[in-house]
Enzyme design. Structure first.
Site, PDB file in Angstrom:
ATOM      1  N   HIS A 112      51.975 -79.762 -42.031  1.00 24.58           N
ATOM      2  CA  HIS A 112      52.506 -80.870 -42.810  1.00 24.58           C
ATOM      3  C   HIS A 112      51.448 -81.345 -43.807  1.00 24.58           C
ATOM      4  O   HIS A 112      50.477 -81.989 -43.393  1.00 24.58           O
ATOM      5  CB  HIS A 112      52.868 -82.052 -41.901  1.00 24.58           C
ATOM      6  CG  HIS A 112      54.032 -81.803 -41.003  1.00 24.58           C
ATOM      7  ND1 HIS A 112      54.101 -82.293 -39.714  1.00 24.58           N
ATOM      8  CD2 HIS A 112      55.191 -81.130 -41.195  1.00 24.58           C
ATOM      9  CE1 HIS A 112      55.245 -81.936 -39.167  1.00 24.58           C
ATOM     10  NE2 HIS A 112      55.919 -81.223 -40.043  1.00 24.58           N
TER      11      HIS A 112
ATOM     12  N   TYR B  80      47.308 -82.724 -39.619  1.00 20.72           N
ATOM     13  CA  TYR B  80      46.835 -82.164 -38.344  1.00 20.72           C
ATOM     14  C   TYR B  80      47.928 -81.518 -37.505  1.00 20.72           C
ATOM     15  O   TYR B  80      47.889 -81.589 -36.279  1.00 20.72           O
ATOM     16  CB  TYR B  80      46.129 -83.235 -37.497  1.00 20.72           C
ATOM     17  CG  TYR B  80      45.304 -84.228 -38.272  1.00 20.72           C
ATOM     18  CD1 TYR B  80      44.228 -83.816 -39.047  1.00 20.72           C
ATOM     19  CD2 TYR B  80      45.605 -85.585 -38.233  1.00 20.72           C
ATOM     20  CE1 TYR B  80      43.464 -84.736 -39.768  1.00 20.72           C
ATOM     21  CE2 TYR B  80      44.850 -86.503 -38.951  1.00 20.72           C
ATOM     22  CZ  TYR B  80      43.787 -86.078 -39.717  1.00 20.72           C
ATOM     23  OH  TYR B  80      43.044 -86.991 -40.430  1.00 20.72           O
ATOM     24  N   HIS B  81      48.875 -80.820 -38.135  1.00 17.11           N
ATOM     25  CA  HIS B  81      49.994 -80.242 -37.390  1.00 17.11           C
ATOM     26  C   HIS B  81      50.178 -78.749 -37.668  1.00 17.11           C
ATOM     27  O   HIS B  81      51.272 -78.306 -38.020  1.00 17.11           O
ATOM     28  CB  HIS B  81      51.292 -80.978 -37.735  1.00 17.11           C
ATOM     29  CG  HIS B  81      51.260 -82.438 -37.457  1.00 17.11           C
ATOM     30  ND1 HIS B  81      52.062 -83.344 -38.128  1.00 17.11           N
ATOM     31  CD2 HIS B  81      50.526 -83.172 -36.593  1.00 17.11           C
ATOM     32  CE1 HIS B  81      51.810 -84.563 -37.682  1.00 17.11           C
ATOM     33  NE2 HIS B  81      50.883 -84.480 -36.743  1.00 17.11           N
ATOM     34  N   PRO B  82      49.143 -77.910 -37.492  1.00 20.45           N
ATOM     35  CA  PRO B  82      49.311 -76.481 -37.768  1.00 20.45           C
ATOM     36  C   PRO B  82      50.153 -75.796 -36.688  1.00 20.45           C
ATOM     37  O   PRO B  82      50.028 -76.084 -35.499  1.00 20.45           O
ATOM     38  CB  PRO B  82      47.870 -75.954 -37.742  1.00 20.45           C
ATOM     39  CG  PRO B  82      47.166 -76.861 -36.782  1.00 20.45           C
ATOM     40  CD  PRO B  82      47.779 -78.229 -37.013  1.00 20.45           C
TER      41      PRO B  82
END
Length: 533
Positions: free
Chosen positions: A292, A459-461
């Protein structure tokens, strides 16, 4: 060589869940390996101190290569390196994603992962302070609560959103996501509640669970194409551990593909260049990376009411008692919006930070102020994690290709414009002293320039070990790595695409269901259906 039934690599979000659930069977011997140390740093447990962990010994401190659509900038990628992993370093927001996300995965061939399938796992995991209902559980190990204190800046933000006509939503994890409100958080008594706190620590007294910290996994060990153990490094010593049943990789979207590549999975030509003997071909390993992207605006305010300088003795004393500003998570309030007609679910999420979030969180706030950011919830752009060295301690090459697809950038610009509209409402505008980091004007050109220059990760890989029903996916719908036996991946790397929202809760749900798949027990969805029949 020590022998266990299961060896779990990575004591992060998913690894802690697996360690707990698998050792519920007293006859099941489990080893949990973690490259970092224990979760004893005081800053881990103070919600408002999240950024104090950045580039510390508790952070893998990763970063991208030059991002082509972000003015060639490198983007900082913090990841938790300790028990609890990124649940010990994240912003503690409890969001599950939209119903359409999970049903979309099922439509892509991920059988058993529809919303109806996963809702019972969310409820099983959740210990919600509001109590149980059709959407929520109240007795699970993951404690979820409302904010003990409502920050006045966040209250002003919500009034500003309401002033624009945005609806209020008291439960983003209920019937619908759309609207604005307070986020529920994974905290307890004003302190962070990670998967280490909720799942791992209560299980450490079990004699069938061993936890080893400071062990950096270097490769999965194979006999033929069957995974039989893990090799790791600790203080220069090479250690090996045998897995009689399965090896479970839970290293996250950046590091799981690295470990699998070092173990001999991947594309033949790349493994040959790295001089790694091939165990099995995995054509998509490391590809399909998604995240994101977020960009926002920051303002200086008139009164000293932000979280700047909140880390002081007086507030620490209050925090110890579960009160005061340090109990505030980085983004206590936000909202979900649709930036154009015809969307099946929101495409932008807003996060309101009652402080100036400077330089990707790496610099302290220079003044009292606030930040409002907008992240793109369903990006189409895809990147890659690649291994450039056979040294297991070398950092992987990461490029996200943020904004490579024009639809992502259009959503980002629309989200930024929506954020600025909210900031111009009287409830917030009357608090503002001056703009700090905003577009030079409201012109389309200036907003676009601002987005490219200030974009960062939220921080959403996900996605680098994609789950799917097709033969080219890295894992199947039961998370088993294709082409080999005795090996699964259980973390956000298996998500086919990003869920709409923060990824901690979906990863916990994934691990809860994975535990059932590994044990061969009755799925929670079947249990729930039988209970209501």
């Amino acid at each position: 060589m020590e022998s266990f039934d299961y060896v779990i690599v990575g004591a992060g979000i998913a690894g802690c869940v697996l360690a707990n659930r698998l050792t519920e069977d007293p006859d099941c011997r489990v080893l949990l390996l973690e490259a970092g140390g224990p979760d004893t740093n005081d800053f881990i447990h103070i919600p408002a101190a999240m950024a104090a962990l950045f580039r510390s010994s508790n952070d893998w401190d990763l970063g991208t290569a030059y991002e082509p659509e972000c003015n060639g900038r490198r983007i900082y990628l913090p990841r938790g390196k300790m028990l609890g992993g990124s649940s010990s370093i994240n912003a503690m927001i409890y969001i599950r994603g939209a119903r359409a996300d999970w049903d979309g995965w099922a439509a892509q061939g991920c059988e058993g992962w529809s919303y109806a399938d996963v809702l019972p796992y969310f409820r099983r995991a959740e210990g919600n302070a509001r109590g149980a209902d059709d959407f929520h559980g109240a007795s699970g190990p993951l404690l979820v609560c409302d904010h003990p204190e409502k920050h006045p800046l966040a209250e002003a933000f919500l009034r500003a959103a309401e002033g624009l006509g945005h609806p209020t939503n008291a439960d983003f994890n209920g019937a619908a996501q759309d609207g604005f409100g307070w986020y529920q958080t994974t905290t307890n008594g004003g302190k962070r509640w990670s998967t280490a706190a909720g799942y791992l620590h209560p299980a450490t007294e079990r004699p069938n669970l061993r936890v080893k910290t400071w062990v950096h996994a270097s490769k999965v060990l194979f006999e033929g194409t069957r995974a039989v153990g893990v090799e790791g490094l600790r203080l220069g010593e090479v250690l090996q551990f045998r897995a009689e049943s399965e090896v479970l990789v839970s290293c996250g979207a950046y590091l799981s593909p690295q470990l699998l590549t070092l173990s001999g999975l991947g594309r033949p030509e790349e493994l040959e260049l790295l001089q790694i003997p091939m165990v099995a071909e995995s054509p998509e390993l490391g590809l399909n990376l998604s995240d994101h992207p977020t960009a926002g605006v920051t303002y200086v305010i008139n009164d000293p009411i932000s979280l700047k300088d909140a880390l002081n003795d007086e507030n620490l004393e209050a925090w110890m008692g579960g009160a005061g500003p340090l109990t505030t998570v980085p983004a206590p309030a936000g909202g979900f919006i649709r930036t154009k007609a015809g969307l099946e679910a929101p495409d932008v999420q807003l996060h309101f930070v009652p402080a100036m979030f400077e330089q990707e969180g790496l610099a302290p706030p220079p003044e009292h102020g606030f930040t409002l950011s907008a992240c793109v919830l369903k990006p189409r752009s895809r990147g890659q994690v690649a291994i450039t060295s056979p040294d297991p301690t070398a950092k992987p090459f990461i490029v996200h290709n943020y904004y490579a697809e024009i639809e992502d950038f259009e959503a980002q610009v629309a989200g930024l414009e929506a954020a600025m509209d909210i900031c111009e409402q009287p409830a917030l505008a009357e608090l503002i002293k001056e703009p700090w980091m905003v577009p030079a004007s409201r012109s389309r050109e200036d907003v676009e320039m601002h987005a490219r220059q200030t974009m960062q990760t939220i921080y959403h890989p996900v996605g680098t070990c994609r789950m799917g029903g097709d033969a080219t996916s890295v894992v199947d719908a039961e998370l088993r790595v294709r082409g080999v036996e005795g090996l699964r991946v259980v973390d956000a790397s298996v998500f086919p695409d990003t869920p709409r929202g923060n990824t901690n809760a979906p990863t916990i749900c994934l691990a809860e269901r994975a535990a059932d798949l590994i044990r061969g027990t009755v799925p929670a969805a079947t249990e729930a259906a039988a209970a209501t029949a």
